[in-house]
Scaffold this motif. Structure first.
Motif, short mmCIF file in Angstrom:
data_model
loop_
_atom_site.label_atom_id
_atom_site.label_comp_id
_atom_site.label_asym_id
_atom_site.label_seq_id
_atom_site.Cartn_x
_atom_site.Cartn_y
_atom_site.Cartn_z
N PRO A 1 -5.64 -1.43 -4.98
CA PRO A 1 -6.76 -0.87 -4.10
C PRO A 1 -7.73 0.20 -4.75
O PRO A 1 -7.08 0.96 -5.45
N THR B 1 0.59 -7.54 5.06
CA THR B 1 0.83 -7.21 3.75
C THR B 1 0.26 -8.62 3.01
O THR B 1 -0.02 -8.28 1.89
N HIS B 2 0.24 -9.49 3.65
CA HIS B 2 -0.33 -10.83 3.08
C HIS B 2 -1.08 -11.52 3.80
O HIS B 2 -0.97 -11.76 5.14
N HIS B 3 -2.44 -12.23 3.49
CA HIS B 3 -3.18 -12.69 4.22
C HIS B 3 -2.71 -13.98 4.93
O HIS B 3 -3.38 -14.61 5.97
N TRP C 1 -6.48 -7.19 5.93
CA TRP C 1 -5.81 -7.95 5.15
C TRP C 1 -5.98 -7.98 3.61
O TRP C 1 -6.95 -6.93 3.22
N ASP C 2 -5.40 -8.79 2.65
CA ASP C 2 -5.40 -8.55 1.20
C ASP C 2 -6.20 -9.88 0.79
O ASP C 2 -5.76 -10.28 -0.35
N ARG D 1 -3.19 -9.72 -7.11
CA ARG D 1 -3.16 -8.62 -6.15
C ARG D 1 -3.72 -7.46 -7.15
O ARG D 1 -3.36 -7.41 -8.28
N GLN E 1 -11.39 -6.40 4.56
CA GLN E 1 -10.77 -6.04 3.55
C GLN E 1 -10.00 -4.75 3.47
O GLN E 1 -10.65 -3.76 4.24
N ILE E 2 -9.01 -4.71 2.77
CA ILE E 2 -8.20 -3.24 2.89
C ILE E 2 -9.15 -2.20 2.35
O ILE E 2 -9.67 -2.34 1.23
N ARG F 1 0.79 -1.16 -0.08
CA ARG F 1 0.02 0.04 -0.07
C ARG F 1 0.75 1.23 0.08
O ARG F 1 0.30 2.34 -0.44
#
Length: 373
Positions: free
Chosen positions: A46, A214-216, A238-239, A43, A257-258, A12
């Motif tokens: 956003p 940064t990663h789920h 999370w993403d 990915r 979710q972000i 992000r």
């Protein structure tokens, strides 16, 4: 000036930095004519970036970090192997960047640590000056403090930082705190870039802990700690593309979710932030006076450096895992650095405008010389 952004799309931080600089440049009378952003499978960029950059967004395929499935951190071998296998695809992306630059014909390119930045300068020699902006360029500074016994990793990360900025006119190194610049290395130390939305928030002391990852896959560690401390209220961002907007694990653990607006609102009202050691997230917490527990992604040397630098700057504490007991042990010792950080941050507008103004002068001189030939 007409300015084109080249932005690394992973994480992000670089995206929000681009939004922030866009706000500063427009207020100074410049125009952001486009943003080229790298994407990769699994990915999504956003939605807040598309909504807040206020310029056409051009996508291209870019390399990304591959993580181990069960939260084991970065998979170095698979990451390298995948990048080599997809090399032809990445070369096409480089050509696509060139075509976009030719079509837009900006006065200046600003690269936010994009992988292709230096390669583009080396291969295509467009003649358009490029400024490179990232916290990673601070690691090239002779006074930066690295983890012990890390000479190989230092060499590799600095090699990458140099490659992203080959033939650039200057490197703007974002820093948690004020440090002298290193002009001979083309390094100008500047304050962090934060979006105006952060500066408009009014911090409040809440009771819940906010978690950003940064990663789920890293969520497994959070759940493991939570199972033993169900009395602690946790909100995690999370993403996870396969999950719904909000996943209620139980009454005291929720995954989100972000979502930029929602995240910042919770950051302003949380008790503390637990995050993978991304530079941007730590800066936002420091501005709002929130203690931070920084958890570098395993095998991610850059984040380990961020965490050490954050501790030196008074942001909070470092941990090797999402063992939230570490932040609770630290909280009574925390000294609020928000006033000092804000004073440094608020000098940024003037410094960034001044840097761009210097290039505007040189561009005007070059145009005048060309018109006289």
């Amino acid at each position: 000036m007409r300015i084109l952004f080249l932005v690394q799309g992973e994480g992000r931080g670089h995206l929000t930095q681009a939004i922030s600089l866009g706000q500063i440049l427009r207020s100074a009378g410049h125009k952001v004519v486009g943003a080229m952003v790298g994407t990769s499978p699994g990915r999504n960029i956003p939605s807040f970036f598309q909504e807040q950059i206020f310029a056409p967004v051009h996508h291209f395929e870019a390399p990304n970090i591959i993580y181990k499935v069960q939260g084991g951190g970065m998979n170095v071998g698979r990451t390298i192997a995948t990048h080599l296998a997809h090399l032809p695809k990445y070369l096409k992306s480089l050509h696509r960047i060139h075509e976009t630059v030719k079509q837009i014909n900006p006065d200046l390119i600003v690269s936010f640590y994009d992988t292709y930045g230096g390669l583009y300068n080396m291969i295509y020699r467009s003649g358009i000056p490029m400024i490179c902006i990232a916290h990673q360029y601070l690691l090239l500074h002779p006074k930066f403090i690295f983890p012990e016994k890390s000479r190989v990793n230092q060499f590799l990360i600095n090699l990458n930082s140099k490659s992203t900025s080959w033939l650039s006119a200057n490197r703007l190194a974002l820093s948690f705190r004020e440090m002298p610049s290193a002009p001979k290395l083309k390094i100008t130390v500047v304050p962090p870039l934060l979006r105006k939305e952060v500066t408009r928030l009014t911090p409040q002391q809440g009771s819940f802990i906010l978690v950003y990852m940064t990663h789920h896959s890293l969520s497994t560690q959070v759940i493991e700690w939570h199972q033993k401390h169900k009395d602690v209220q946790l909100h995690c961002f999370w993403d996870n593309a396969g999950a719904s907007e909000e996943v209620v694990f139980d009454s005291t653990l929720t995954f989100h979710q972000i979502n930029s607006e929602k995240y910042l609102r919770m950051l302003a009202t949380c008790r503390a932030l637990v995050t993978t050691a991304g530079f941007e997230s730590v800066c936002e917490a420091m501005y709002l006076g929130k203690p931070v527990m920084m958890v570098p992604v395993p095998n991610h040397f850059e984040q380990e450096c961020n965490a050490i630098d954050g501790v030196i700057s008074g942001a909070g504490v470092m941990s090797k895992s999402f063992d939230l007991s570490v932040i609770f042990d630290y909280l009574p010792k925390h000294i609020d650095q928000s006033e000092k950080f804000r004073n440094w941050y608020h000098r940024g507008h003037q410094l960034f405008v001044r840097e761009i103004a210097e290039f505007e002068k040189s561009i005007d001189i070059r145009r005048k010389m060309q018109s006289e030939i």
